[in-house]
Motif scaffolding. Structure first.
Motif, PDB file in Angstrom:
ATOM      1  N   ASP A  54      -3.976   5.886  -2.274  1.00  0.00           N
ATOM      2  CA  ASP A  54      -2.814   5.284  -1.623  1.00  0.00           C
ATOM      3  C   ASP A  54      -3.275   4.895  -0.224  1.00  0.00           C
ATOM      4  O   ASP A  54      -3.604   5.756   0.592  1.00  0.00           O
ATOM      5  CB  ASP A  54      -1.725   6.373  -1.609  1.00  0.00           C
ATOM      6  CG  ASP A  54      -0.441   6.014  -0.880  1.00  0.00           C
ATOM      7  OD1 ASP A  54      -0.514   5.329   0.150  1.00  0.00           O
ATOM      8  OD2 ASP A  54       0.623   6.471  -1.333  1.00  0.00           O
ATOM      9  N   SER A  68      -0.582   0.546   2.631  1.00  0.00           N
ATOM     10  CA  SER A  68       0.841   0.908   2.562  1.00  0.00           C
ATOM     11  C   SER A  68       1.657   0.591   3.823  1.00  0.00           C
ATOM     12  O   SER A  68       2.259   1.497   4.420  1.00  0.00           O
ATOM     13  CB  SER A  68       0.965   2.413   2.259  1.00  0.00           C
ATOM     14  OG  SER A  68       0.193   2.741   1.128  1.00  0.00           O
ATOM     15  N   ASN A 117       4.673  -0.929   6.337  1.00  0.00           N
ATOM     16  CA  ASN A 117       6.120  -1.091   6.241  1.00  0.00           C
ATOM     17  C   ASN A 117       6.422  -2.582   6.267  1.00  0.00           C
ATOM     18  O   ASN A 117       5.828  -3.329   7.046  1.00  0.00           O
ATOM     19  CB  ASN A 117       6.803  -0.399   7.413  1.00  0.00           C
ATOM     20  CG  ASN A 117       6.590   1.104   7.356  1.00  0.00           C
ATOM     21  OD1 ASN A 117       6.354   1.655   6.283  1.00  0.00           O
ATOM     22  ND2 ASN A 117       6.647   1.751   8.505  1.00  0.00           N
ATOM     23  N   HIS A 157       1.540   1.726  -1.359  1.00  0.00           N
ATOM     24  CA  HIS A 157       2.851   2.377  -1.340  1.00  0.00           C
ATOM     25  C   HIS A 157       3.678   1.735  -0.214  1.00  0.00           C
ATOM     26  O   HIS A 157       3.900   2.324   0.848  1.00  0.00           O
ATOM     27  CB  HIS A 157       2.612   3.870  -1.071  1.00  0.00           C
ATOM     28  CG  HIS A 157       3.812   4.763  -1.168  1.00  0.00           C
ATOM     29  ND1 HIS A 157       4.341   5.172  -2.349  1.00  0.00           N
ATOM     30  CD2 HIS A 157       4.556   5.372  -0.205  1.00  0.00           C
ATOM     31  CE1 HIS A 157       5.364   5.991  -2.126  1.00  0.00           C
ATOM     32  NE2 HIS A 157       5.510   6.119  -0.829  1.00  0.00           N
ATOM     33  N   TYR A 191      11.534  10.008   3.299  1.00  0.00           N
ATOM     34  CA  TYR A 191      10.123   9.722   3.042  1.00  0.00           C
ATOM     35  C   TYR A 191       9.488  10.762   2.113  1.00  0.00           C
ATOM     36  O   TYR A 191       8.833  10.429   1.125  1.00  0.00           O
ATOM     37  CB  TYR A 191       9.442   9.714   4.418  1.00  0.00           C
ATOM     38  CG  TYR A 191       8.028   9.220   4.502  1.00  0.00           C
ATOM     39  CD1 TYR A 191       7.622   8.060   3.842  1.00  0.00           C
ATOM     40  CD2 TYR A 191       7.088   9.901   5.305  1.00  0.00           C
ATOM     41  CE1 TYR A 191       6.310   7.607   3.975  1.00  0.00           C
ATOM     42  CE2 TYR A 191       5.787   9.447   5.439  1.00  0.00           C
ATOM     43  CZ  TYR A 191       5.402   8.305   4.768  1.00  0.00           C
ATOM     44  OH  TYR A 191       4.117   7.869   4.902  1.00  0.00           O
ATOM     45  N   ASP A 243       7.820  10.599  -1.611  1.00  0.00           N
ATOM     46  CA  ASP A 243       6.407  10.928  -1.834  1.00  0.00           C
ATOM     47  C   ASP A 243       6.239  11.969  -2.943  1.00  0.00           C
ATOM     48  O   ASP A 243       5.297  11.890  -3.734  1.00  0.00           O
ATOM     49  CB  ASP A 243       5.755  11.418  -0.534  1.00  0.00           C
ATOM     50  CG  ASP A 243       4.883  10.332   0.091  1.00  0.00           C
ATOM     51  OD1 ASP A 243       4.324   9.519  -0.671  1.00  0.00           O
ATOM     52  OD2 ASP A 243       4.773  10.286   1.324  1.00  0.00           O
ATOM     53  N   TYR A 273      -4.672  10.050  -0.089  1.00  0.00           N
ATOM     54  CA  TYR A 273      -3.756   9.317   0.794  1.00  0.00           C
ATOM     55  C   TYR A 273      -4.480   9.079   2.109  1.00  0.00           C
ATOM     56  O   TYR A 273      -4.956  10.040   2.724  1.00  0.00           O
ATOM     57  CB  TYR A 273      -2.502  10.141   1.086  1.00  0.00           C
ATOM     58  CG  TYR A 273      -1.689  10.513  -0.135  1.00  0.00           C
ATOM     59  CD1 TYR A 273      -2.062  11.584  -0.943  1.00  0.00           C
ATOM     60  CD2 TYR A 273      -0.551   9.791  -0.477  1.00  0.00           C
ATOM     61  CE1 TYR A 273      -1.317  11.926  -2.059  1.00  0.00           C
ATOM     62  CE2 TYR A 273       0.211  10.131  -1.597  1.00  0.00           C
ATOM     63  CZ  TYR A 273      -0.188  11.205  -2.382  1.00  0.00           C
ATOM     64  OH  TYR A 273       0.543  11.550  -3.481  1.00  0.00           O
ATOM     65  N   THR A 330      -3.951   7.927   5.823  1.00  0.00           N
ATOM     66  CA  THR A 330      -3.043   7.543   6.922  1.00  0.00           C
ATOM     67  C   THR A 330      -3.586   8.133   8.223  1.00  0.00           C
ATOM     68  O   THR A 330      -4.500   8.951   8.209  1.00  0.00           O
ATOM     69  CB  THR A 330      -1.615   8.134   6.761  1.00  0.00           C
ATOM     70  OG1 THR A 330      -1.650   9.528   7.112  1.00  0.00           O
ATOM     71  CG2 THR A 330      -1.066   7.967   5.354  1.00  0.00           C
ATOM     72  N   GLN A 333       0.386  11.897  10.529  1.00  0.00           N
ATOM     73  CA  GLN A 333       1.193  12.231   9.349  1.00  0.00           C
ATOM     74  C   GLN A 333       0.669  13.459   8.600  1.00  0.00           C
ATOM     75  O   GLN A 333       1.148  13.777   7.513  1.00  0.00           O
ATOM     76  CB  GLN A 333       1.231  11.035   8.388  1.00  0.00           C
ATOM     77  CG  GLN A 333       1.915   9.808   8.988  1.00  0.00           C
ATOM     78  CD  GLN A 333       2.313   8.785   7.920  1.00  0.00           C
ATOM     79  OE1 GLN A 333       2.650   9.122   6.791  1.00  0.00           O
ATOM     80  NE2 GLN A 333       2.268   7.519   8.300  1.00  0.00           N
ATOM     81  N   PHE A 336       2.041  15.408   4.875  1.00  0.00           N
ATOM     82  CA  PHE A 336       1.296  15.559   3.618  1.00  0.00           C
ATOM     83  C   PHE A 336       1.136  17.035   3.256  1.00  0.00           C
ATOM     84  O   PHE A 336       1.344  17.422   2.109  1.00  0.00           O
ATOM     85  CB  PHE A 336      -0.051  14.831   3.694  1.00  0.00           C
ATOM     86  CG  PHE A 336       0.129  13.341   3.601  1.00  0.00           C
ATOM     87  CD1 PHE A 336       0.362  12.736   2.375  1.00  0.00           C
ATOM     88  CD2 PHE A 336       0.121  12.541   4.733  1.00  0.00           C
ATOM     89  CE1 PHE A 336       0.587  11.364   2.272  1.00  0.00           C
ATOM     90  CE2 PHE A 336       0.334  11.171   4.650  1.00  0.00           C
ATOM     91  CZ  PHE A 336       0.568  10.584   3.416  1.00  0.00           C
TER      92      PHE A 336
HETATM   93  N1  ARG Z   1       4.327   3.263   5.179  1.00  0.00           N
HETATM   94  C1  ARG Z   1       3.733   4.360   5.871  1.00  0.00           C
HETATM   95  C2  ARG Z   1       3.435   3.958   7.293  1.00  0.00           C
HETATM   96  O1  ARG Z   1       3.346   2.780   7.590  1.00  0.00           O
HETATM   97  C3  ARG Z   1       2.450   4.848   5.229  1.00  0.00           C
HETATM   98  C4  ARG Z   1       2.592   5.313   3.816  1.00  0.00           C
HETATM   99  C5  ARG Z   1       1.458   6.180   3.382  1.00  0.00           C
HETATM  100  N2  ARG Z   1       1.563   6.586   2.022  1.00  0.00           N
HETATM  101  C6  ARG Z   1       2.401   7.534   1.553  1.00  0.00           C
HETATM  102  N3  ARG Z   1       2.422   7.776   0.268  1.00  0.00           N
HETATM  103  N4  ARG Z   1       3.175   8.228   2.367  1.00  0.00           N
HETATM  104  O2  ARG Z   1       3.271   4.822   8.136  1.00  0.00           O
END
Ligand code: ARG
Length: 567
Positions: A123, A126, A128, A163, A312, A316, A334, A336, A340, A344
């Motif tokens: 993932d 991803s 927004n 995602h 969120y 997930d 994942y 990121t 974050q 997780f």
């Molecule tokens: N959309 C989220 C962002 O921009 C990241 C998503 C990461 N993936 C997940 N499965 N939470 O911060």
């Protein structure tokens, strides 16, 4: 080198058993080897101090016991220096076995079998929706793409998942913003840029009139309840966003097997919330539903907010269960930013508490934060550097260099794109991923020294020698000098580096390794003439160039850079 390393590990393990009656497996030994940077320190070194605890002996005693009569095919000499056993590989073995093996495997040299029969989901990227790509998105996209390729090269079946962040209260805000300050024409004309503008305006206006926030929440609740009018607009925004994202993905050569974003799980969450409840781990707290995690020294994972809406984490957890069922992964990664990490850790734990034994197949791969000129990156602060601008500038500068150095070059645009985009990717992936990045324009676009263009240029050099010089039909020489040996040795480390990058989820292992290959090649190229050499030496040196072309070519791909055979 991999073969030599294996045989050496077996011999050392046997030596330890006979000298100290202690069993240390060849695999364990294999993990301990070092590859010294200086030729006089040997080609492979064994740091005996790593065993002094287990064996209760001084490093020197252990080293001496290992070195005493150590015989491995290809080892020419063994030395003990301050607790290290340094092993020197013979020229003959370097050429016939190490280079020979590399040539026999061709472009498959470096591939691993680690992942055969296994599936991994990754993932990454991803983003927004309704936001343009800025340098904050480059990390997850470039690191994720490279980690995916490293797994593919190691035999895994890979499922790349985007995602998309396409659900949540922010889209209630966007709906309100659009109804107040937006117009169809402007959104059609300017795309995501316009969505960003009205979204930012929402924040400014909501400062003055906080009731806008209630309005946005109400709009989102309506969306959750299936309001067709709002959903139609939301779908349209999503389409516009995806179209824009695709431009960047195309430029980067990145693609995904799935674009199931957060909204995909809307109709799947009820069942999961019910399951969490049935497993007896859901607790009511101030109107919200949470899974307490204090036993694991973490704040609780919120599953439902007090107004009953999901968040969120709920999405997930649902996504992880869905992926396990759909892809039956052996691991799900994942990528990121490190900000974050808690999220997780929390939802992985919830999966474990639900009784699933695959909690540890979930892997969060964090990377450092990006700031700009020392300032925190924020779309709302308006300091975000857009990827479009960054790539545009990089390509422009590379093109100017080509124009100056090689005005007759035919496909300047194509090459400038590959080298320019590659420069940005290499810059992103050259330091350890967890390191924070302070983005400075001049540094990102500096093409001198250890940079992407330098690697591309070295690759071109190897290609052009091979193109210009026919391979003589004779046995290649087995007598080699220092620079040739260094070159072959460096190339032979490729599978070891791939494995390290795989285990550590660390693309920078590959980018740093590429620089080692380039430095060795440029020394070799400078000191070992090819065209003027006698036939057997020429055959040897051209074979080395073949190895360089194949290793660098694969390494470039692993990092996510496009190659060019000409500049
Ligand atoms: N959309 C989220 C962002 O921009 C990241 C998503 C990461 N993936 C997940 N499965 N939470 O911060």
């Amino acid at each position: 080198m991999l073969n030599f390393k294996k045989k050496l590990a077996v011999s050392i393990s046997e030596k330890i058993l006979s000298a100290f009656s202690v069993e240390v497996s060849a695999d364990e030994i294999g993990e301990m080897f070092e590859f010294p940077p200086e030729p006089h320190m040997g080609d492979v070194a064994f740091p005996s101090f790593k065993l002094s605890r287990t064996l209760r002996r001084s490093p020197q005693q252990i080293a001496e016991a290992i070195a005493d009569g150590l015989a491995v095919e290809g080892a020419e000499r063994v030395e003990v220096v301050s607790g290290y056993v340094n092993i020197f590989i013979s020229s003959e073995y370097t050429v016939t076995s190490m280079l020979g093996n590399m040539l026999a495997l061709g472009d498959d040299f470096g591939r691993l079998t680690e992942g055969e029969g296994k599936t991994m989901c990754i993932d990454y990227s991803s983003p927004n929706m309704a936001k343009r790509f800025h340098i904050g998105h480059l990390g997850t996209t470039a690191i994720g793409n490279s980690i995916k390729r490293i797994h593919e090269f190691s035999g895994y079946k890979c499922v790349g998942i985007n995602h998309l962040g396409d659900w949540g209260t922010q889209y209630g805000r966007l709906a309100v913003a659009y109804s107040r300050w937006g117009s169809r024409e402007e959104v059609e004309r300017l795309g995501v840029k316009e969505l960003e503008r009205i979204y930012q305006k929402f924040y400014i206006e909501a400062e003055k009139d906080p009731s806008l926030n209630d309005e946005a929440r109400a709009a989102f609740t309506k969306m959750e309840n299936g309001d067709e009018e709002l959903l139609a607009i939301w779908r349209w925004f999503k389409e516009i966003s995806l179209k824009e994202f695709m431009k960047t993905y195309d430029l980067l050569g990145v693609s995904f097997e799935s674009y199931d974003g957060e909204s995909f799980y809307n109709d799947k969450m009820d069942a999961v919330v019910k399951e969490i409840d049935e497993k007896g781990i859901l607790v009511e707290s101030e109107g919200a539903k949470i899974v307490p995690l204090e036993d694991y020294k973490m704040p609780p994972c919120i599953i439902l907010k007090s107004d009953g809406s999901t968040i969120y984490a709920t999405r997930d957890i649902t996504a992880a269960l869905y992926r396990k069922k759909t892809y039956n992964f052996d691991k799900c990664i994942y990528v990121t930013d490190a900000g974050q990490s808690l999220h997780f850790a929390q939802f992985f734990k919830v999966i474990g508490l639900m009784g699933y034994d695959w909690e540890d197949q979930l892997v969060h791969v964090p990377y450092g934060k990006v700031s700009i000129g020392g300032q925190k990156l924020a779309t709302r602060a308006g300091n975000a550097v857009l990827l479009e601008d960054l790539f545009g500038e990089a390509i422009k500068r590379v093109r100017a260099v080509i124009e100056e150095k090689n005005p007759d070059c035919e496909d300047k645009d194509e090459i400038a794109r590959k080298v320019g985009v590659g420069a940005v990717i290499f810059n992103q992936l050259s330091a350890g991923r967890i390191k924070d990045i302070n983005f400075i324009w001049e540094e990102a676009l500096n093409f001198d020294g250890n940079t992407g263009p330098y690697v591309q240029y070295t690759y071109v050099r190897a290609c052009s020698v091979l193109e210009k010089t026919p391979m003589p039909e004779v046995e290649m020489a087995t007598e080699i000098g220092e620079d040739e040996k260094e070159m072959i040795k460096t190339l032979s480390l490729f599978p070891i580096r791939v494995r390290q990058a795989l285990c550590e989820y660390e693309p920078s292992v590959i980018s740093r390794y590429m620089l080692d290959v380039c430095h060795a090649f440029n020394r070799f190229y400078h000191n070992c003439p090819i065209i003027k050499a006698d036939d057997s030496t020429k055959a040897l040196r051209l074979s080395i160039c073949r190895g360089v072309k194949s290793v660098l070519g694969n390494a470039l791909w692993l990092i996510g850079m496009e190659k060019t055979e000409r500049i």
